[in-house]
Design an enzyme around this catalytic site. Structure first.
Site, PDB file in Angstrom:
ATOM      1  N   LYS A 196     -92.568-101.861 -75.109  1.00  0.00           N
ATOM      2  CA  LYS A 196     -91.363-102.121 -74.939  1.00  0.00           C
ATOM      3  C   LYS A 196     -91.875-102.415 -72.834  1.00  0.00           C
ATOM      4  O   LYS A 196     -91.877-102.106 -72.567  1.00  0.00           O
ATOM      5  CB  LYS A 196     -89.864-101.072 -74.324  1.00  0.00           C
ATOM      6  CG  LYS A 196     -88.549-101.739 -74.452  1.00  0.00           C
ATOM      7  CD  LYS A 196     -87.796-101.088 -73.878  1.00  0.00           C
ATOM      8  CE  LYS A 196     -87.611-100.483 -72.327  1.00  0.00           C
ATOM      9  NZ  LYS A 196     -87.563-101.896 -71.304  1.00  0.00           N
ATOM     10  N   GLU A 272     -96.807 -92.117 -64.903  1.00  0.00           N
ATOM     11  CA  GLU A 272     -97.634 -92.884 -64.211  1.00  0.00           C
ATOM     12  C   GLU A 272     -96.083 -93.052 -63.553  1.00  0.00           C
ATOM     13  O   GLU A 272     -95.094 -94.369 -63.558  1.00  0.00           O
ATOM     14  CB  GLU A 272     -97.975 -94.099 -64.795  1.00  0.00           C
ATOM     15  CG  GLU A 272     -99.527 -93.697 -64.967  1.00  0.00           C
ATOM     16  CD  GLU A 272    -100.675 -93.531 -64.231  1.00  0.00           C
ATOM     17  OE1 GLU A 272    -100.368 -93.865 -62.876  1.00  0.00           O
ATOM     18  OE2 GLU A 272    -101.585 -93.200 -64.655  1.00  0.00           O
ATOM     19  N   CYS A 307     -96.416-100.497 -56.753  1.00  0.00           N
ATOM     20  CA  CYS A 307     -96.108 -98.079 -57.116  1.00  0.00           C
ATOM     21  C   CYS A 307     -97.284 -97.687 -55.738  1.00  0.00           C
ATOM     22  O   CYS A 307     -96.354 -96.369 -55.598  1.00  0.00           O
ATOM     23  CB  CYS A 307     -96.799 -97.437 -58.365  1.00  0.00           C
ATOM     24  SG  CYS A 307     -98.054 -98.384 -58.515  1.00  0.00           S
ATOM     25  N   GLU A 405     -88.966 -93.703 -52.244  1.00  0.00           N
ATOM     26  CA  GLU A 405     -89.429 -95.081 -52.457  1.00  0.00           C
ATOM     27  C   GLU A 405     -88.408 -96.617 -52.163  1.00  0.00           C
ATOM     28  O   GLU A 405     -87.267 -95.911 -52.893  1.00  0.00           O
ATOM     29  CB  GLU A 405     -90.603 -95.302 -53.686  1.00  0.00           C
ATOM     30  CG  GLU A 405     -91.050 -96.332 -54.329  1.00  0.00           C
ATOM     31  CD  GLU A 405     -91.471 -96.386 -56.093  1.00  0.00           C
ATOM     32  OE1 GLU A 405     -90.542 -95.567 -56.956  1.00  0.00           O
ATOM     33  OE2 GLU A 405     -92.752 -96.723 -56.320  1.00  0.00           O
TER      34      GLU A 405
HETATM   35  P1  NAD Z   1     -87.603 -98.590 -64.286  1.00  0.00           P
HETATM   36  O1  NAD Z   1     -87.917 -97.022 -64.206  1.00  0.00           O
HETATM   37  O2  NAD Z   1     -86.412 -98.149 -64.298  1.00  0.00           O
HETATM   38  O3  NAD Z   1     -88.300 -99.128 -65.627  1.00  0.00           O
HETATM   39  C1  NAD Z   1     -89.932 -98.516 -65.939  1.00  0.00           C
HETATM   40  C2  NAD Z   1     -89.598 -99.402 -67.407  1.00  0.00           C
HETATM   41  O4  NAD Z   1     -88.480 -98.244 -68.178  1.00  0.00           O
HETATM   42  C3  NAD Z   1     -88.803-100.339 -68.118  1.00  0.00           C
HETATM   43  O5  NAD Z   1     -89.183-101.072 -69.397  1.00  0.00           O
HETATM   44  C4  NAD Z   1     -87.292 -99.829 -68.161  1.00  0.00           C
HETATM   45  O6  NAD Z   1     -86.241-100.832 -69.224  1.00  0.00           O
HETATM   46  C5  NAD Z   1     -86.959 -98.465 -69.444  1.00  0.00           C
HETATM   47  N1  NAD Z   1     -86.284 -97.319 -68.482  1.00  0.00           N
HETATM   48  C6  NAD Z   1     -84.884 -97.672 -68.095  1.00  0.00           C
HETATM   49  N2  NAD Z   1     -84.723 -96.970 -68.324  1.00  0.00           N
HETATM   50  C7  NAD Z   1     -84.121 -96.346 -69.089  1.00  0.00           C
HETATM   51  C8  NAD Z   1     -83.598 -95.134 -69.975  1.00  0.00           C
HETATM   52  N3  NAD Z   1     -82.723 -94.283 -69.767  1.00  0.00           N
HETATM   53  N4  NAD Z   1     -84.828 -94.592 -70.581  1.00  0.00           N
HETATM   54  C9  NAD Z   1     -85.876 -95.525 -71.388  1.00  0.00           C
HETATM   55  N5  NAD Z   1     -86.935 -96.165 -70.890  1.00  0.00           N
HETATM   56  C10 NAD Z   1     -86.041 -97.246 -69.887  1.00  0.00           C
HETATM   57  O7  NAD Z   1     -89.155 -98.623 -63.257  1.00  0.00           O
HETATM   58  P2  NAD Z   1     -89.207 -99.707 -62.683  1.00  0.00           P
HETATM   59  O8  NAD Z   1     -87.914-100.965 -61.858  1.00  0.00           O
HETATM   60  O9  NAD Z   1     -89.034-101.184 -64.449  1.00  0.00           O
HETATM   61  O10 NAD Z   1     -90.188-100.153 -61.783  1.00  0.00           O
HETATM   62  C11 NAD Z   1     -90.845 -99.447 -60.545  1.00  0.00           C
HETATM   63  C12 NAD Z   1     -90.755 -97.904 -60.875  1.00  0.00           C
HETATM   64  O11 NAD Z   1     -92.384 -98.382 -61.439  1.00  0.00           O
HETATM   65  C13 NAD Z   1     -91.635 -97.847 -59.308  1.00  0.00           C
HETATM   66  O12 NAD Z   1     -90.972 -96.020 -59.480  1.00  0.00           O
HETATM   67  C14 NAD Z   1     -93.067 -97.520 -59.367  1.00  0.00           C
HETATM   68  O13 NAD Z   1     -93.116 -97.357 -58.633  1.00  0.00           O
HETATM   69  C15 NAD Z   1     -93.312 -97.470 -60.675  1.00  0.00           C
HETATM   70  N6  NAD Z   1     -94.500 -97.701 -61.179  1.00  0.00           N
HETATM   71  C16 NAD Z   1     -95.377 -96.816 -60.844  1.00  0.00           C
HETATM   72  C17 NAD Z   1     -97.044 -97.644 -61.685  1.00  0.00           C
HETATM   73  C18 NAD Z   1     -97.596 -96.208 -61.065  1.00  0.00           C
HETATM   74  O14 NAD Z   1     -98.893 -96.828 -61.611  1.00  0.00           O
HETATM   75  N7  NAD Z   1     -98.031 -95.876 -61.057  1.00  0.00           N
HETATM   76  C19 NAD Z   1     -96.969 -98.897 -61.617  1.00  0.00           C
HETATM   77  C20 NAD Z   1     -95.880 -99.430 -61.147  1.00  0.00           C
HETATM   78  C21 NAD Z   1     -94.567 -99.384 -61.257  1.00  0.00           C
END
Ligand code: NAD
Length: 501
Positions: A196, A272, A307, A405
């Site tokens: 997804k 992650e 991230c 963050e």
């Molecule tokens: P997010 O957590 O809002 O969303 C990530 C994914 O989770 C999306 O596909 C989203 O649809 C899904 N999601 C959201 N709410 C959900 C729920 N209640 N249940 C199941 N799935 C759900 O994050 P974002 O805004 O898309 O990305 C930014 C975040 O990602 C930042 O915190 C960043 O640090 C992190 N990130 C981490 C890495 C790493 O390798 N550590 C890499 C890239 C991004």
């Protein structure tokens, strides 16, 4: 759309190609594109212009169920899970090649969908995803099991088994690469995958599913379902027939996946998550101008939506003022512009929600610290969700902009006096994803990097990364590692077979 790189680098070329783009918009389940069962769609919006690029299937629990069934059937049939390693290698390497061949299209899909500079998507993200599929493809037929040192009359063989159906949920900041980081090792290990992508950026993943079929991946082995987190993401996390859930995203949502696993089938979960990575600059740094330029790259590249972005800059007080002067000068190179224009310093923020969030953080920063650069939200060609590269100085360790963050182009600068204080400030975070440090002393490089609590420490550079090295965090940055052969640990289980005589 197959364009060799030399013909697509100019602004006019990218604009022309963008006008011709025709994204796939349906879910990809069992080898076919299909609308969501409900018929619902959502708009994929270009944050640089506000234009709707496409209406995309809004998958929900019923669609996830279909996809998991398709993935399970493919897995049990052995069509991928039990083929010769050399065949898996052939398909993954071919997929890597196809990503490169269709690089311009994939780069455009990501740029139009989430606002990053198309030049970065084409020059960095596409080659990284392409080579990652080749890298894991190449690894497939070079890994062997173990024979344990047992007593005579016994043979104990330890093998790595694919786990079954892998659910992958990824964010929007590097849409193609985040998919590759999960999907390439999961497939290399012989699993089937239900992916997804983020609702902000589903387009390149849908095209990838099609390219995977073309490469020879059997139908049902890779399924891609666009949809929202609360519906499709949650359904995947709770599904009783998903064996592993690999997640990249925020710490708050990562915690939800742990709950989903507990509420359902105790699936393995790998996380992650977020970061607030420190970048330490000591007064004995050889090239302070290089350090300042890299510090800007470390926070402003990809609009700060990284991230491991070096969002906390810790500078030794003796060089603080001179260093900030250089920072402010280099920050101008990242001034935002049209993401299709290779001359733009930075692209657009992914969507209105994130744009509003970043602007709120800037307002909070103004209350507690001193604005040294940026702070504005300019329009480009009269529209779009842009933010200037922003630098705050006089930030105190307890300030919210030093702790949380932001995930945008906002840098918090703090001063320190001693090495001990620098380490203490750097480690004063719930996160532990990455850290950088600058020094001309080899002894200090070893001493300080050894004390930093971070999954990756970069010395005299920022954000060092490669397919060959593990990437992931400590603390609330998550657990498990992407990239390198260690990523295969997440997608395989060790099995011991005893034979006695
Ligand atoms: P997010 O957590 O809002 O969303 C990530 C994914 O989770 C999306 O596909 C989203 O649809 C899904 N999601 C959201 N709410 C959900 C729920 N209640 N249940 C199941 N799935 C759900 O994050 P974002 O805004 O898309 O990305 C930014 C975040 O990602 C930042 O915190 C960043 O640090 C992190 N990130 C981490 C890495 C790493 O390798 N550590 C890499 C890239 C991004």
């Amino acid at each position: 759309m197959n364009q060799p790189s030399a013909t697509v680098r100019g602004y006019a070329d990218w604009q022309r190609l963008a006008a011709d783009i025709s994204p796939r918009t349906h879910a990809h389940i069992g080898g076919r594109f299909t609308p969501a069962r409900s018929g619902k769609t959502f708009a994929a919006v270009n944050p640089a212009t506000g234009a709707v690029i496409a209406d995309v299937a809004a998958c929900e629990a019923a669609d996830i169920d279909d996809a998991v069934r398709a993935a399970r059937a493919a897995f049990e049939s052995g069509v991928w899970s039990r083929v010769a390693p050399a065949e898996r290698k052939r398909v993954l390497c071919r997929l890597g090649e196809l990503i490169a061949v269709h690089g311009a299209e994939l780069a455009l899909l990501d740029s139009l969908n989430m606002g990053k500079r198309v030049a970065d998507a084409f020059d960095i993200d596409v080659p990284a995803a392409s080579s990652l599929f080749c890298w894991y493809g190449e690894a497939v037929d070079k890994l062997s099991g173990e024979v344990a040192a047992t007593d005579p009359g016994n043979l104990a063989i330890v093998t790595r088994e694919p786990l079954g159906v892998v659910g992958a949920v990824v964010p929007w900041n590097f849409p193609l690469d985040m998919v590759a980081w999960k999907v390439a090792p999961a497939l290399a290990a012989g699993n089937s995958v239900v992916l997804k992508p983020a609702e902000q950026s589903p387009l390149s993943a849908l095209r990838l599913a099609e390219l995977a079929l073309e490469a020879g991946l059997p139908p049902g082995v890779l399924n891609v379902l666009p949809g929202f987190g609360e519906t499709a993401g949650r359904a995947l996390g709770l599904h009783p027939d998903v064996d592993v859930l690999a997640f990249t995203g925020s710490t708050a949502v990562g915690k939800k996946f742990l709950e989903y696993a507990g509420q359902s089938n105790m699936k393995q979960v790998w996380l992650e998550c977020g970061g607030k990575s420190p970048n330490l600059v000591f007064e004995d740094t050889d090239d302070l101008d290089l350090a300042a330029r890299k510090a800007c790259f470390g926070i402003f590249f990809n609009q700060g939506e990284v991230c491991s972005a070096n969002s906390r800059l810790l500078v030794q007080r003796s060089i603080h003022d001179a260093f900030v002067e250089r920072l402010v000068a280099h920050a101008r190179d990242f001034y935002p512009g049209d993401p299709l224009d290779p001359a733009s310093g930075m692209g657009a923020i992914v969507d209105q929600v994130q744009h509003a969030r970043v602007r709120e953080w800037i307002e909070r920063g103004r209350q507690s610290a001193t604005l040294a650069a940026g702070g504005g939200a300019p329009l480009v060609n009269g529209k779009g969700l842009f933010v200037e590269p922003t630098i705050f100085v006089d930030v105190k360790p307890g300030d919210a902009i030093a702790r949380d963050e932001i995930f945008g182009p906002v840098l918090s600068v703090l001063a320190f006096d001693t090495e001990d204080e620098a380490v203490q400030l750097a480690n004063d975070s719930i996160y532990g994803l990455a850290a950088s440090l600058w020094t001309g002393s080899l002894a200090r490089a070893h001493r300080v990097s050894g004390r930093l609590r971070a999954g990756t420490v970069s010395v005299n550079t920022v954000d060092a990364l490669s397919a060959q090295t593990p990437f992931g965090g400590f603390g609330q940055s998550g657990f498990g590692r992407d990239l390198s052969l260690h990523a295969l640990d997440k997608y395989t289980g060790l099995k011991t077979t005893w034979i006695t005589w």
